[in-house]
Design a protein around this motif. Structure first.
Motif, PDB file in Angstrom:
ATOM      1  N   ALA A  26     -16.044  85.440  12.900  1.00 47.88           N
ATOM      2  CA  ALA A  26     -16.778  86.302  11.968  1.00 47.88           C
ATOM      3  C   ALA A  26     -16.762  85.696  10.571  1.00 47.88           C
ATOM      4  CB  ALA A  26     -16.168  87.698  11.950  1.00 47.88           C
ATOM      5  N   ALA A  27     -15.609  85.216  10.129  1.00 49.44           N
ATOM      6  CA  ALA A  27     -15.499  84.616   8.798  1.00 49.44           C
ATOM      7  C   ALA A  27     -16.362  83.364   8.695  1.00 49.44           C
ATOM      8  CB  ALA A  27     -14.053  84.292   8.482  1.00 49.44           C
ATOM      9  N   LYS A  28     -16.401  82.594   9.766  1.00 52.33           N
ATOM     10  CA  LYS A  28     -17.190  81.359   9.769  1.00 52.33           C
ATOM     11  C   LYS A  28     -18.687  81.665   9.636  1.00 52.33           C
ATOM     12  CE  LYS A  28     -15.517  78.565  12.813  1.00 52.33           C
ATOM     13  NZ  LYS A  28     -15.282  77.861  14.084  1.00 52.33           N
ATOM     14  N   ASN A  29     -19.128  82.780  10.221  1.00 54.49           N
ATOM     15  CA  ASN A  29     -20.549  83.125  10.226  1.00 54.49           C
ATOM     16  C   ASN A  29     -20.980  83.927   9.007  1.00 54.49           C
ATOM     17  OD1 ASN A  29     -21.023  81.860  12.683  1.00 54.49           O
ATOM     18  ND2 ASN A  29     -20.396  83.659  13.840  1.00 54.49           N
ATOM     19  N   MET A  30     -20.051  84.260   8.116  1.00 58.10           N
ATOM     20  CA  MET A  30     -20.379  85.058   6.933  1.00 58.10           C
ATOM     21  C   MET A  30     -20.725  84.178   5.738  1.00 58.10           C
ATOM     22  SD  MET A  30     -17.604  88.034   6.613  1.00 58.10           S
ATOM     23  CE  MET A  30     -16.832  88.661   8.051  1.00 58.10           C
ATOM     24  N   THR A  31     -21.508  84.753   4.856  1.00 56.24           N
ATOM     25  CA  THR A  31     -21.777  84.083   3.583  1.00 56.24           C
ATOM     26  C   THR A  31     -20.563  84.305   2.679  1.00 56.24           C
ATOM     27  OG1 THR A  31     -22.755  86.019   2.565  1.00 56.24           O
ATOM     28  CG2 THR A  31     -24.248  84.590   3.811  1.00 56.24           C
ATOM     29  N   PRO A  32     -20.418  83.509   1.629  1.00 60.13           N
ATOM     30  CA  PRO A  32     -19.302  83.729   0.702  1.00 60.13           C
ATOM     31  C   PRO A  32     -19.296  85.140   0.109  1.00 60.13           C
ATOM     32  CG  PRO A  32     -20.279  81.586   0.307  1.00 60.13           C
ATOM     33  CD  PRO A  32     -21.149  82.289   1.313  1.00 60.13           C
ATOM     34  N   GLU A  33     -20.471  85.697  -0.138  1.00 53.29           N
ATOM     35  CA  GLU A  33     -20.555  87.053  -0.686  1.00 53.29           C
ATOM     36  C   GLU A  33     -20.027  88.082   0.315  1.00 53.29           C
ATOM     37  OE1 GLU A  33     -23.267  84.965  -0.630  1.00 53.29           O
ATOM     38  OE2 GLU A  33     -23.180  84.390  -2.750  1.00 53.29           O
ATOM     39  N   GLU A  34     -20.384  87.906   1.591  1.00 49.72           N
ATOM     40  CA  GLU A  34     -19.911  88.825   2.628  1.00 49.72           C
ATOM     41  C   GLU A  34     -18.396  88.731   2.789  1.00 49.72           C
ATOM     42  OE1 GLU A  34     -23.763  89.011   5.623  1.00 49.72           O
ATOM     43  OE2 GLU A  34     -22.379  87.326   5.772  1.00 49.72           O
ATOM     44  N   ARG A  35     -17.865  87.510   2.736  1.00 47.99           N
ATOM     45  CA  ARG A  35     -16.408  87.348   2.830  1.00 47.99           C
ATOM     46  C   ARG A  35     -15.722  88.022   1.649  1.00 47.99           C
ATOM     47  NH1 ARG A  35     -17.771  82.211   4.711  1.00 47.99           N
ATOM     48  NH2 ARG A  35     -17.403  81.241   2.705  1.00 47.99           N
ATOM     49  N   SER A  36     -16.331  87.899   0.482  1.00 43.25           N
ATOM     50  CA  SER A  36     -15.765  88.514  -0.714  1.00 43.25           C
ATOM     51  C   SER A  36     -15.732  90.029  -0.583  1.00 43.25           C
ATOM     52  CB  SER A  36     -16.582  88.107  -1.937  1.00 43.25           C
ATOM     53  OG  SER A  36     -16.092  88.729  -3.085  1.00 43.25           O
ATOM     54  N   VAL A  37     -16.802  90.612  -0.086  1.00 45.46           N
ATOM     55  CA  VAL A  37     -16.857  92.063   0.102  1.00 45.46           C
ATOM     56  C   VAL A  37     -15.788  92.504   1.096  1.00 45.46           C
ATOM     57  CG1 VAL A  37     -18.268  93.939   1.051  1.00 45.46           C
ATOM     58  CG2 VAL A  37     -19.277  92.305  -0.534  1.00 45.46           C
ATOM     59  N   ARG A  38     -15.653  91.757   2.177  1.00 46.29           N
ATOM     60  CA  ARG A  38     -14.662  92.100   3.192  1.00 46.29           C
ATOM     61  C   ARG A  38     -13.241  91.988   2.639  1.00 46.29           C
ATOM     62  NH1 ARG A  38     -14.623  89.509   9.280  1.00 46.29           N
ATOM     63  NH2 ARG A  38     -13.988  91.423  10.269  1.00 46.29           N
ATOM     64  N   ALA A  39     -12.993  90.940   1.865  1.00 39.59           N
ATOM     65  CA  ALA A  39     -11.669  90.749   1.272  1.00 39.59           C
ATOM     66  C   ALA A  39     -11.362  91.854   0.263  1.00 39.59           C
ATOM     67  CB  ALA A  39     -11.585  89.384   0.602  1.00 39.59           C
ATOM     68  N   LYS A  40     -12.365  92.241  -0.507  1.00 43.28           N
ATOM     69  CA  LYS A  40     -12.167  93.304  -1.497  1.00 43.28           C
ATOM     70  C   LYS A  40     -11.833  94.617  -0.802  1.00 43.28           C
ATOM     71  CE  LYS A  40     -14.541  93.184  -5.198  1.00 43.28           C
ATOM     72  NZ  LYS A  40     -15.542  93.232  -6.268  1.00 43.28           N
ATOM     73  N   LYS A  41     -12.532  94.910   0.298  1.00 43.60           N
ATOM     74  CA  LYS A  41     -12.278  96.143   1.051  1.00 43.60           C
ATOM     75  C   LYS A  41     -10.847  96.128   1.602  1.00 43.60           C
ATOM     76  CE  LYS A  41     -14.077  98.867   4.880  1.00 43.60           C
ATOM     77  NZ  LYS A  41     -15.061  98.948   5.961  1.00 43.60           N
ATOM     78  N   ALA A  42     -10.416  94.984   2.131  1.00 46.70           N
ATOM     79  CA  ALA A  42      -9.060  94.869   2.670  1.00 46.70           C
ATOM     80  C   ALA A  42      -8.027  95.018   1.561  1.00 46.70           C
ATOM     81  CB  ALA A  42      -8.891  93.530   3.378  1.00 46.70           C
ATOM     82  N   SER A  43      -8.310  94.430   0.412  1.00 46.59           N
ATOM     83  CA  SER A  43      -7.392  94.513  -0.725  1.00 46.59           C
ATOM     84  C   SER A  43      -7.241  95.949  -1.204  1.00 46.59           C
ATOM     85  CB  SER A  43      -7.909  93.627  -1.857  1.00 46.59           C
ATOM     86  OG  SER A  43      -7.125  93.777  -2.995  1.00 46.59           O
ATOM     87  N   GLU A  44      -8.345  96.661  -1.291  1.00 43.53           N
ATOM     88  CA  GLU A  44      -8.299  98.062  -1.722  1.00 43.53           C
ATOM     89  C   GLU A  44      -7.522  98.921  -0.721  1.00 43.53           C
ATOM     90  OE1 GLU A  44     -12.405  99.031  -2.318  1.00 43.53           O
ATOM     91  OE2 GLU A  44     -12.481  98.021  -4.257  1.00 43.53           O
ATOM     92  N   ALA A  45      -7.708  98.655   0.568  1.00 38.45           N
ATOM     93  CA  ALA A  45      -6.985  99.412   1.591  1.00 38.45           C
ATOM     94  C   ALA A  45      -5.484  99.141   1.492  1.00 38.45           C
ATOM     95  CB  ALA A  45      -7.500  99.038   2.981  1.00 38.45           C
ATOM     96  N   ALA A  46      -5.114  97.877   1.254  1.00 37.23           N
ATOM     97  CA  ALA A  46      -3.703  97.529   1.127  1.00 37.23           C
ATOM     98  C   ALA A  46      -3.096  98.191  -0.106  1.00 37.23           C
ATOM     99  CB  ALA A  46      -3.537  96.014   1.052  1.00 37.23           C
ATOM    100  N   ALA A  47      -3.842  98.203  -1.214  1.00 33.88           N
ATOM    101  CA  ALA A  47      -3.344  98.828  -2.438  1.00 33.88           C
ATOM    102  C   ALA A  47      -3.173 100.331  -2.240  1.00 33.88           C
ATOM    103  CB  ALA A  47      -4.301  98.547  -3.587  1.00 33.88           C
ATOM    104  N   LYS A  48      -4.107 100.944  -1.545  1.00 36.55           N
ATOM    105  CA  LYS A  48      -4.026 102.382  -1.273  1.00 36.55           C
ATOM    106  C   LYS A  48      -2.791 102.698  -0.425  1.00 36.55           C
ATOM    107  CE  LYS A  48      -6.920 106.151   0.402  1.00 36.55           C
ATOM    108  NZ  LYS A  48      -8.215 106.512   0.971  1.00 36.55           N
ATOM    109  N   LYS A  49      -2.521 101.846   0.570  1.00 34.10           N
ATOM    110  CA  LYS A  49      -1.355 102.042   1.427  1.00 34.10           C
ATOM    111  C   LYS A  49      -0.071 101.880   0.619  1.00 34.10           C
ATOM    112  CE  LYS A  49       0.959 100.264   5.497  1.00 34.10           C
ATOM    113  NZ  LYS A  49       1.025  99.190   6.468  1.00 34.10           N
TER     114      LYS A  49
END
Length: 71
Positions: A26-49
């Protein structure tokens, strides 16, 4: 329906193997912008936890102090 332990273990291993491949593909097939959005979502979830865990610890600490003062 009960699944035998050996079958459950085999299914778990298969899922783990394909799950790892899926994330990399999935990461290989994503654009840099899509990877950034996914990483930001994961980061926010980790911070919330982390925040929820910290608040739970603080709440427990306050409750322990409050209970200790009542003797």
């Amino acid at each position: 329906m009960k699944i035998p332990p050996e079958v459950r273990a085999a299914m778990t291993e298969i899922a783990r193997t394909f799950g790892r491949q899926g994330g990399k593909t999935a990461a290989k097939n994503m654009t840099p912008e899509e990877r950034s959005v996914r990483a930001k979502k994961a980061s926010e979830a980790a911070a919330k936890k982390r925040t929820a865990e910290r608040l739970a610890r603080e709440h427990m600490s306050k409750a322990a102090k409050k209970g200790a003062g009542r003797k």
